[in-house]
Design a protein around this motif. Structure first.
Motif, PDB file in Angstrom:
ATOM      1  N   GLU A  25      -8.886  -0.593   8.077  1.00  0.00           N
ATOM      2  CA  GLU A  25      -8.280  -0.820   6.769  1.00  0.00           C
ATOM      3  C   GLU A  25      -8.337   0.499   6.023  1.00  0.00           C
ATOM      4  OE1 GLU A  25     -10.070  -4.015   4.634  1.00  0.00           O
ATOM      5  OE2 GLU A  25      -8.832  -5.479   5.664  1.00  0.00           O
ATOM      6  N   VAL A  27      -7.444   2.482   2.312  1.00  0.00           N
ATOM      7  CA  VAL A  27      -7.106   2.392   0.897  1.00  0.00           C
ATOM      8  C   VAL A  27      -6.511   3.726   0.474  1.00  0.00           C
ATOM      9  CG1 VAL A  27      -8.035   2.155  -1.429  1.00  0.00           C
ATOM     10  CG2 VAL A  27      -8.894   0.699   0.408  1.00  0.00           C
ATOM     11  N   LYS A  37      -3.523  -0.818  -0.271  1.00  0.00           N
ATOM     12  CA  LYS A  37      -4.375  -1.025   0.892  1.00  0.00           C
ATOM     13  C   LYS A  37      -3.498  -1.280   2.101  1.00  0.00           C
ATOM     14  CE  LYS A  37      -7.374  -4.666   2.069  1.00  0.00           C
ATOM     15  NZ  LYS A  37      -8.452  -5.575   1.683  1.00  0.00           N
TER      16      LYS A  37
END
Length: 57
Positions: A25, A27, A37
């Motif tokens: 993930e 950001v 995100k």
């Protein structure tokens, strides 16, 4: 979770997408504030992209 600046994300877009495909993930931040995100989407999603359904009034 990896945090990157907008300019880095623009320059390294392909590498970031490879990371997302591996399950990372990411950001993206602007001025040290999270703005977006990136993450994997559910492959079983049955959404048809580009089609907008309009309800009759």
């Amino acid at each position: 979770m990896k945090i990157v600046k907008v300019q880095y994300a623009k320059t390294h877009r392909s590498a970031l997408l490879h990371g997302v495909e591996r399950g990372e993930e990411i950001v993206i931040s602007r001025a040290d504030q999270p703005a977006a995100k990136l993450g994997r989407i559910d492959a079983s999603c049955e959404r048809e992209l580009g089609v907008r359904r309009v309800r009759a009034s």
